[in-house]
Design a protein around this motif. Structure first.
Motif, short mmCIF file in Angstrom:
data_model
loop_
_atom_site.label_atom_id
_atom_site.label_comp_id
_atom_site.label_asym_id
_atom_site.label_seq_id
_atom_site.Cartn_x
_atom_site.Cartn_y
_atom_site.Cartn_z
N HIS A 1 -41.29 -15.94 21.65
CA HIS A 1 -42.15 -15.57 22.61
C HIS A 1 -41.68 -14.78 23.71
CE1 HIS A 1 -45.71 -15.79 25.11
NE2 HIS A 1 -44.88 -16.48 26.16
N SER A 2 -42.37 -13.52 24.25
CA SER A 2 -41.90 -12.51 24.97
C SER A 2 -42.75 -12.74 26.21
CB SER A 2 -41.72 -11.26 24.56
OG SER A 2 -40.66 -11.27 23.63
N PHE A 3 -42.11 -12.43 27.33
CA PHE A 3 -42.67 -12.49 28.87
C PHE A 3 -41.94 -11.74 29.76
CE2 PHE A 3 -41.03 -16.47 28.29
CZ PHE A 3 -40.07 -16.71 29.66
N ARG A 4 -42.68 -11.18 30.57
CA ARG A 4 -41.90 -10.47 31.76
C ARG A 4 -42.05 -11.09 33.04
NH1 ARG A 4 -43.65 -4.02 32.30
NH2 ARG A 4 -41.92 -3.16 33.58
N ILE A 5 -40.58 -10.92 33.47
CA ILE A 5 -40.38 -11.66 34.83
C ILE A 5 -40.06 -10.45 36.01
CG2 ILE A 5 -39.33 -13.18 36.51
CD1 ILE A 5 -41.05 -14.59 34.45
#
Length: 248
Positions: A26-30
Motif C-alpha cells: 500500500h502506497s501513500f505520500r507524506i
C-alpha cells in the motif's frame, strides 16, 4: 521509479511516481516542508509515518539551529556522538563521501523513517526525492531517470546484500533536479548498504563527473568509498561497476 518528461532542470515527481509499481504494498505520500516521501508498506500507516517524518525533520532543524554553518557546509562536519540518530547518519555519511552533511539529508530521513516503520510492516520502500530505503523480500527494480541524456530511462534490479537488513538506492544529477551539484552527469545512481551514505556518495560521485574521461575514475572512487554498485549516465554513455544488474 520511472521515466518523466524533462522540462529543464526540474522533474515532476507526480509523473515519475505515477509509473511506480509497488505490487502488494500500500502506497501513500507524506509531505512536510521540503520533505516529500512516497512510502509503500503492508498496511495503512499514514499517521505513524507522518509522525516519524516530522520527528526526523525536527531533529535536523534543531541541530542546524545549535550549530551555525552545519547547513551550508560543503565539506564533512565533525562527528558528534551526541547528535540525534538522523543527524549522526548524515555526519557519518558526509565523512565517508567527503562532502557536507546536508548531501545525505534526504537519504538519512528515508533511512530513519523506513527502518522505524519496520516495526509495523515487514517490507518497506521509502522514496524521498529519488533517494530510497528498501527492505523487501524479493529483488526490486529501480528506474534511473536521465531525461537530459539519450539513455533517458534505465532499470536496475537490486537485492539486499544481507537479507532482511534493507538497502539504499540513491540518485544525483548535475543536470536535473534542484539539489546543489558541481558535475555534468545526467544521473549517478549508487547502491549501498545504508541510504544515507548512498545519498552522500551519489552526490560526491556526481560532483566529480566533469568530463567524459572522469567516468572510470569516479566509478573506482565510489566503490572505494563504500558503495556496493554505481551507475553513471553522462555524455551519452552508460557505465557501471560493482553489484549492478541491468533489467530488461
Amino acid at each position: 521509479m520511472c521515466s518523466a518528461r524533462w522540462t529543464g532542470k526540474e522533474l515532476d515527481a507526480e509523473v515519475y511516481r505515477s509509473l511506480a509499481r509497488p505490487g502488494k504494498l500500500h502506497s501513500f505520500r507524506i509531505r512536510d516542508g521540503e520533505t516529500d516521501i512516497l512510502l509503500s508498506c503492508h498496511g495503512q500507516y499514514e499517521a505513524e509515518a507522518a509522525c516519524l517524518v516530522s520527528e526526523a525533520r525536527e531533529e535536523v532543524k534543531m541541530y542546524i539551529q545549535r550549530h551555525p554553518g552545519f547547513q551550508q557546509s560543503l565539506v564533512p562536519w565533525p562527528d558528534d556522538a551526541e547528535a540525534p540518530a538522523v543527524v549522526r547518519a548524515m555526519l557519518l555519511a558526509g565523512i565517508q563521501a567527503e562532502v557536507g552533511p546536508m548531501a545525505a539529508v534526504a537519504g538519512a530521513i528515508s533511512q530513519m523513517v523506513g527502518q522505524r516503520m519496520l516495526a509495523l510492516s515487514p517490507e518497506i520502500i521509502a522514496e524521498n526525492g529519488g533517494d530510497v530505503f528498501c527492505r523487501c523480500d524479493a529483488p526490486q527494480r529501480f528506474g534511473i531517470v536521465a531525461e537530459s541524456s539519450r539513455s533517458a530511462f534505465l532499470q536496475i534490479e537490486v537485492a539486499e546484500t544481507m537479507p532482511g537488513a534493507g538497502i539504499g538506492v540513491c540518485t544525483s544529477s548535475g543536470r536535473l533536479g534542484p539539489s546543489l551539484n558541481f558535475g555534468n552527469a545526467d544521473a549517478v545512481t549508487v547502491v549501498a548498504a545504508d541510504t544515507a551514505p548512498a545519498d552522500a556518495l551519489a552526490t560526491a560521485a556526481s560532483n566529480r563527473v566533469r568530463r567524459q574521461r572522469d567516468i572510470a575514475d569516479v566509478l573506482d572512487w565510489t566503490l572505494g568509498h563504500g558503495a556496493e554498485g554505481c551507475v553513471i549516465v553522462a555524455f551519452d554513455q552508460v557505465a557501471a561497476k560493482g553489484n549492478i544488474r541491468f533489467a530488461a
